[in-house]
Design an enzyme around this catalytic site. Structure first.
Site, PDB file in Angstrom:
ATOM      1  N   THR A 213      36.384  40.749  46.904  1.00  0.00           N
ATOM      2  CA  THR A 213      37.675  40.522  47.216  1.00  0.00           C
ATOM      3  C   THR A 213      38.181  41.276  48.584  1.00  0.00           C
ATOM      4  OG1 THR A 213      38.518  40.604  44.958  1.00  0.00           O
ATOM      5  CG2 THR A 213      40.474  41.152  46.350  1.00  0.00           C
ATOM      6  N   VAL A 214      37.585  42.425  48.731  1.00  0.00           N
ATOM      7  CA  VAL A 214      37.785  43.140  50.029  1.00  0.00           C
ATOM      8  C   VAL A 214      37.092  42.555  51.281  1.00  0.00           C
ATOM      9  CG1 VAL A 214      37.990  45.501  51.208  1.00  0.00           C
ATOM     10  CG2 VAL A 214      38.573  45.209  48.580  1.00  0.00           C
TER      11      VAL A 214
ATOM     12  N   GLY B 135      43.626  40.099  41.153  1.00  0.00           N
ATOM     13  CA  GLY B 135      42.584  40.921  42.160  1.00  0.00           C
ATOM     14  C   GLY B 135      42.871  42.377  42.407  1.00  0.00           C
TER      15      GLY B 135
ATOM     16  N   GLU C 212      40.037  47.194  39.275  1.00  0.00           N
ATOM     17  CA  GLU C 212      38.686  47.472  39.549  1.00  0.00           C
ATOM     18  C   GLU C 212      37.649  46.504  38.695  1.00  0.00           C
ATOM     19  OE1 GLU C 212      37.385  49.969  41.775  1.00  0.00           O
ATOM     20  OE2 GLU C 212      39.501  49.504  42.298  1.00  0.00           O
TER      21      GLU C 212
ATOM     22  N   LYS D 183      40.919  59.179  44.558  1.00  0.00           N
ATOM     23  CA  LYS D 183      41.699  59.269  45.676  1.00  0.00           C
ATOM     24  C   LYS D 183      42.350  60.473  45.835  1.00  0.00           C
ATOM     25  CE  LYS D 183      42.460  54.295  45.220  1.00  0.00           C
ATOM     26  NZ  LYS D 183      42.977  53.179  44.436  1.00  0.00           N
TER      27      LYS D 183
ATOM     28  N   GLY E 168      44.713  45.091  46.875  1.00  0.00           N
ATOM     29  CA  GLY E 168      44.639  43.289  47.262  1.00  0.00           C
ATOM     30  C   GLY E 168      43.682  43.203  48.433  1.00  0.00           C
TER      31      GLY E 168
HETATM   32  N1  HSE Z   1      41.906  49.032  41.420  1.00  0.00           N
HETATM   33  C1  HSE Z   1      42.570  49.417  42.512  1.00  0.00           C
HETATM   34  C2  HSE Z   1      44.103  49.752  42.363  1.00  0.00           C
HETATM   35  C3  HSE Z   1      42.197  48.779  43.774  1.00  0.00           C
HETATM   36  O1  HSE Z   1      44.570  49.041  41.654  1.00  0.00           O
HETATM   37  O2  HSE Z   1      44.877  50.426  43.111  1.00  0.00           O
HETATM   38  C4  HSE Z   1      42.498  49.498  45.129  1.00  0.00           C
HETATM   39  O3  HSE Z   1      41.921  51.057  45.258  1.00  0.00           O
END
Ligand code: HSE
Length: 405
Positions: free
Chosen positions: A10-11, A182, A185, A200, A298
């Protein structure tokens, strides 16, 4: 300037899209150097992709290409991303990443590898997706002691909680929708159980206070035990339940850091953060409260941050930015349950009289179809250990922290 992308999920595919669509603009912003994608590393085949000639399954094609100066690592996971990143940095290639798991676990080593290779390791996309938060923390807030941070750091869980709060949607249906969009994870357990938010928190805490905080130091609780009953009780108190990452400065040698569901009262900026959006509230001693808000997950929002780091690296290709943190310590993150005082939401099978006997005056909450043997209330401020001592022998159904952010 030649660049490479590792991981075309995705990224990674978003990064390629942004470079394709913003080529001229990016060239202006690097000071005249267009970003030219030379390799895309992925083990899968993409025969119909317009960049099919750029794909490789061999990491050495990137490592040994002297013309490649910047690599975007969007593979996710610790291995093999750690090994690849370390080798690239030591070889003097700049690496940018959205890989929060890697930064949270191995950030210190990789920052040291970047120092060794006289290059840059940047990770704006690792926290808050498209929200600029890493650079503001590292640069714009340099004149502050950070007092605390509270953030909605996971888009998937915020999306699920929003659907539960606003549409009475089941947890499973909301998760499926987040996955289809999307946001989630690869293994959504990392979202649901708070591990993604924990990573994070580690990155933000490390950056805010200059010492590496590791995921195993951050007490982490997810949203899987949040029920529609809890949502209804909290709503009667004019609040919402959010999954929050919280960091508190204690002194120069210790901080508190934890991830858990939390009651946020309407009126707080965090309460109005809906769907996949993230928000990070930073409290500085000089600046006061700041709130960073935007799309936390996203394809294009995250790619926006990755590409910005690539541009920054292109501008600093012969210079290392002074950025990062130093070593942590085992006892650096204290046991918040023993030290941090706050109110708590409690749902239990107990009478109001018993509750008053234990806690004195509390705020009782109500919900539709409330069973006669169930109460929900908000306590006064106390540590979690004190709360558990008082609740000893009581059949509790749920306990949720109440935040003051
Ligand atoms: N799975 C993570 C979320 C993606 O939903 O925030 C971005 O870090």
């Amino acid at each position: 300037m030649k660049v490479a992308v590792m991981g075309y999920g995705t990224v990674g595919s978003g990064v390629v899209d942004v470079i394709d669509t913003h080529g001229k603009l990016l060239a202006k912003r690097t000071g005249g150097e267009p970003l030219e994608i030379a390799h895309i590393l992925d083990l899968r085949d993409f025969p119909d992709d317009p960049h099919s000639e750029l794909f490789t399954k061999n990491f050495s094609d990137i490592l040994n290409d002297d013309e490649v100066k910047i690599v975007a690592e969007t593979m996710g996971g610790v291995n093999p991303a750690f090994d690849f990143t370390k080798r690239l940095l030591k070889a003097g290639k700049a690496v940018v990443t959205s890989n929060k798991e890697l930064v949270a676990q191995k950030g210190l080593e990789l920052l040291q590898a970047a120092e060794e290779g006289k290059t840059n390791y940047l990770f704006e996309a690792s926290v808050g997706g498209g929200i600029p938060i890493i650079r503001p923390m590292a640069q714009c807030l340099a004149g502050n002691n950070i007092v605390g941070i509270a953030g909605i750091l996971n888009g998937t869980t915020n999306f699920i909680l929003t659907k539960m709060i606003e549409e009475d949607m089941s947890f499973g249906d909301a998760l499926k929708l987040a996955q289809d969009n999307g946001y989630a994870e690869k293994d959504p357990t990392a979202d649901i159980e708070g591990h993604d938010a924990c990573r994070k928190v580690c990155i933000l805490a490390s950056l805010a206070f200059g010492k590496h905080v590791y995921p195993n130091q951050v007490a982490t609780e997810g949203i899987s035990n949040i029920s529609l009953e809890d949502v209804a009780y909290v709503s009667s108190a004019n609040g919402v339940i959010k999954l929050l990452g919280q960091i508190k400065y204690i002194n120069d040698d210790s901080i508190a850091a934890f991830v858990s569901p939390a009651v946020v009262y309407n009126g707080s900026q965090l309460a109005s953060v809906r769907d996949v959006f993230n928000a990070i509230l930073v409290r500085g001693d000089a600046v006061g409260d700041l709130c960073f808000y935007g799309r936390g997950a996203g394809k294009l929002p995250t790619a926006s941050a990755v590409v910005a780091d690539m541009v920054d690296c292109a501008k600093h290709v012969v210079r290392r930015k002074l950025f990062g943190w130093g070593a942590g310590a085992e006892d650096y993150v204290i046991d918040h349950k023993a030290t941090v005082e706050m109110p708590f939401y409690v749902r239990a099978n107990v009478s109001e009289e018993q509750v008053k006997g234990i806690f004195g005056e509390v705020k009782f909450l109500t919900r539709k179809d409330q069973p006669s043997d169930e109460v929900a209330f908000i306590t006064g401020s106390m540590t979690e250990n004190e709360l558990m001592k008082r609740l000893d022998g009581i059949h509790t159904l749920n306990i949720i922290k109440v935040t003051n952010y």
